[in-house]
Design a protein around this motif. Sequence first.
Motif, mmCIF file in Angstrom:
data_model
loop_
_atom_site.group_PDB
_atom_site.id
_atom_site.type_symbol
_atom_site.label_atom_id
_atom_site.label_comp_id
_atom_site.label_asym_id
_atom_site.label_seq_id
_atom_site.Cartn_x
_atom_site.Cartn_y
_atom_site.Cartn_z
ATOM 1 N N ILE A 7 0.822 -1.213 0.000
ATOM 2 C CA ILE A 7 0.000 0.000 0.000
ATOM 3 C C ILE A 7 0.853 1.259 0.000
ATOM 4 C CG2 ILE A 7 -1.886 -1.193 1.187
ATOM 5 C CD1 ILE A 7 -0.098 1.356 3.214
ATOM 6 N N ARG A 8 0.190 2.376 -0.351
ATOM 7 C CA ARG A 8 0.811 3.690 -0.273
ATOM 8 C C ARG A 8 -0.164 4.646 0.407
ATOM 9 N NH1 ARG A 8 5.300 4.764 -3.803
ATOM 10 N NH2 ARG A 8 4.903 6.957 -3.420
ATOM 11 N N GLN A 9 0.393 5.716 0.935
ATOM 12 C CA GLN A 9 -0.425 6.793 1.484
ATOM 13 C C GLN A 9 -0.431 7.933 0.465
ATOM 14 O OE1 GLN A 9 1.099 9.423 4.566
ATOM 15 N NE2 GLN A 9 -0.719 9.036 5.809
ATOM 16 N N VAL A 10 -1.621 8.435 0.137
ATOM 17 C CA VAL A 10 -1.758 9.452 -0.917
ATOM 18 C C VAL A 10 -2.678 10.572 -0.434
ATOM 19 C CG1 VAL A 10 -1.405 7.735 -2.737
ATOM 20 C CG2 VAL A 10 -3.732 8.276 -1.970
ATOM 21 N N THR A 30 -5.149 16.321 3.492
ATOM 22 C CA THR A 30 -5.601 15.091 4.138
ATOM 23 C C THR A 30 -4.997 13.907 3.394
ATOM 24 O OG1 THR A 30 -7.694 16.114 4.773
ATOM 25 C CG2 THR A 30 -7.594 13.707 4.794
ATOM 26 N N LEU A 31 -4.279 13.049 4.115
ATOM 27 C CA LEU A 31 -3.613 11.900 3.504
ATOM 28 C C LEU A 31 -4.307 10.616 3.943
ATOM 29 C CD1 LEU A 31 0.023 13.130 4.136
ATOM 30 C CD2 LEU A 31 -1.222 13.194 1.985
ATOM 31 N N ILE A 32 -4.502 9.707 2.986
ATOM 32 C CA ILE A 32 -5.277 8.493 3.241
ATOM 33 C C ILE A 32 -4.591 7.273 2.632
ATOM 34 C CG2 ILE A 32 -7.478 9.741 3.319
ATOM 35 C CD1 ILE A 32 -7.989 8.746 0.441
ATOM 36 N N LEU A 33 -5.054 6.105 3.025
ATOM 37 C CA LEU A 33 -4.676 4.867 2.355
ATOM 38 C C LEU A 33 -5.224 4.917 0.937
ATOM 39 C CD1 LEU A 33 -3.797 1.844 2.212
ATOM 40 C CD2 LEU A 33 -5.961 1.277 3.328
ATOM 41 N N ASP A 34 -4.349 4.715 -0.049
ATOM 42 C CA ASP A 34 -4.767 4.759 -1.454
ATOM 43 C C ASP A 34 -6.005 3.878 -1.642
ATOM 44 O OD1 ASP A 34 -5.007 4.503 -4.265
ATOM 45 O OD2 ASP A 34 -2.867 4.855 -4.510
ATOM 46 N N GLN A 35 -7.043 4.446 -2.232
ATOM 47 C CA GLN A 35 -8.307 3.719 -2.360
ATOM 48 C C GLN A 35 -8.168 2.466 -3.218
ATOM 49 O OE1 GLN A 35 -10.608 7.270 -3.536
ATOM 50 N NE2 GLN A 35 -11.870 6.914 -1.748
ATOM 51 N N MET A 36 -7.299 2.492 -4.237
ATOM 52 C CA MET A 36 -7.049 1.282 -5.021
ATOM 53 C C MET A 36 -6.440 0.195 -4.145
ATOM 54 S SD MET A 36 -7.633 0.843 -8.359
ATOM 55 C CE MET A 36 -7.986 1.745 -9.864
ATOM 56 N N GLN A 116 -1.500 3.674 -8.840
ATOM 57 C CA GLN A 116 -1.144 4.451 -7.663
ATOM 58 C C GLN A 116 -1.601 5.893 -7.864
ATOM 59 O OE1 GLN A 116 1.086 1.875 -8.831
ATOM 60 N NE2 GLN A 116 -0.051 0.877 -7.212
ATOM 61 N N ALA A 117 -2.437 6.379 -6.953
ATOM 62 C CA ALA A 117 -3.088 7.671 -7.148
ATOM 63 C C ALA A 117 -2.122 8.846 -7.082
ATOM 64 C CB ALA A 117 -4.189 7.863 -6.096
ATOM 65 N N ASP A 118 -1.026 8.714 -6.322
ATOM 66 C CA ASP A 118 -0.153 9.880 -6.168
ATOM 67 C C ASP A 118 0.626 10.204 -7.433
ATOM 68 O OD1 ASP A 118 1.278 7.545 -5.833
ATOM 69 O OD2 ASP A 118 2.391 8.221 -4.074
ATOM 70 N N TRP A 119 1.116 9.169 -8.150
ATOM 71 C CA TRP A 119 1.876 9.425 -9.381
ATOM 72 C C TRP A 119 1.138 8.924 -10.607
ATOM 73 C CZ3 TRP A 119 5.318 12.868 -8.431
ATOM 74 C CH2 TRP A 119 5.933 12.908 -7.175
ATOM 75 N N ASP A 120 -0.125 8.516 -10.445
ATOM 76 C CA ASP A 120 -0.939 8.069 -11.574
ATOM 77 C C ASP A 120 -0.232 6.969 -12.359
ATOM 78 O OD1 ASP A 120 -3.348 8.221 -12.937
ATOM 79 O OD2 ASP A 120 -2.537 9.526 -14.491
ATOM 80 N N SER A 121 0.413 6.062 -11.633
ATOM 81 C CA SER A 121 1.220 5.022 -12.263
ATOM 82 C C SER A 121 0.538 3.666 -12.165
ATOM 83 C CB SER A 121 2.591 4.943 -11.580
ATOM 84 O OG SER A 121 3.278 3.776 -11.961
ATOM 85 N N GLN A 122 0.620 2.882 -13.233
ATOM 86 C CA GLN A 122 0.126 1.512 -13.244
ATOM 87 C C GLN A 122 1.294 0.520 -13.261
ATOM 88 O OE1 GLN A 122 -2.717 0.987 -16.460
ATOM 89 N NE2 GLN A 122 -3.457 3.075 -16.245
ATOM 90 N N ALA A 123 2.495 1.002 -12.936
ATOM 91 C CA ALA A 123 3.702 0.209 -13.153
ATOM 92 C C ALA A 123 4.120 -0.641 -11.963
ATOM 93 C CB ALA A 123 4.863 1.131 -13.541
ATOM 94 N N LEU A 124 3.669 -0.311 -10.747
ATOM 95 C CA LEU A 124 4.226 -0.979 -9.574
ATOM 96 C C LEU A 124 3.975 -2.481 -9.581
ATOM 97 C CD1 LEU A 124 5.716 -0.843 -6.921
ATOM 98 C CD2 LEU A 124 3.556 -0.316 -5.780
ATOM 99 N N GLY A 125 2.753 -2.913 -9.846
ATOM 100 C CA GLY A 125 2.449 -4.349 -9.834
ATOM 101 C C GLY A 125 3.315 -5.146 -10.798
ATOM 102 N N PRO A 126 3.332 -4.775 -12.099
ATOM 103 C CA PRO A 126 4.189 -5.500 -13.037
ATOM 104 C C PRO A 126 5.671 -5.423 -12.681
ATOM 105 C CG PRO A 126 2.512 -4.269 -14.221
ATOM 106 C CD PRO A 126 2.423 -3.848 -12.784
#
Length: 247
Positions: A7-10, A30-36, A116-126
């Motif tokens: 997880i990330r905080q965003v 306000t910082l939260i647990l990334d909803q994704m 990931q909502a903070d950097w709009d990235s779909q790369a972390l999982g792969p």
Amino acid sequence: MKFFAVIRQVPDGESRLRIEGGRVSLQGATLILDQMDEYAVEEALRLKEKHGGEAVVVGFGPERTEEAIRTALAMGMDRGIHLLAEGYVDPVTEAEALAEVLREEAPTLVLTGGQQADWDSQALGPALAEALGVPVVPWTTQLELEGETAKAKHDLDEGAEWVRVRLPAVFTTQQGLNEPRYPTLPGIMKAKKKEIRKVQPSLRPKVVLLEETIQEKARLQRILDGKDPVAAAEELVRLLHEEAKVI
């Protein structure tokens, strides 16, 4: 079995961000647990409840990320691991750091948000799957364990498909996989006593952040007279066509 949620905080999507010294400032946001990532946490909990074992949350980020880890622990995760990192870290570098910790833990499977909502990235999982040398199923909407394999459903542009992969594997999560639970008061109290192991990873950045900006648009703040609904609708259409250029 060990089920891991990364997880990330965003910043909350409703937070007002500011630019200070040419960089995005999170001061007062306000910082939260990334909803994704909430879907990853929930799925790890459901798999543990169905198959037994342990559910572990892994957070990556600065000291304040512990708040998001505690949220996941309050939802029911058993323990947490916090990889401390300041500033921007590209997904490949983050994945390599996470992989070093996860190899020691020998996970059955790893879940993380599809984007990931903070950097709009779909790369972390792969990138994480590549670093671990295991299969990845992106944008998972259904997941079932079958012995040493998992069957998963994921989205395609033209629909969806089912695949089977050998475990361990990485799955990225999205809306539709489950409905994340809310932390309960007893869960919040228990989370305060749960273990969070701190790790100082050795980072070898692949990308260096030079500048941050946010998109800003002037607001016209136009209010239409609603006494005559037909006239108001016609004026709205005219404004959208002539000024907003959207139709």
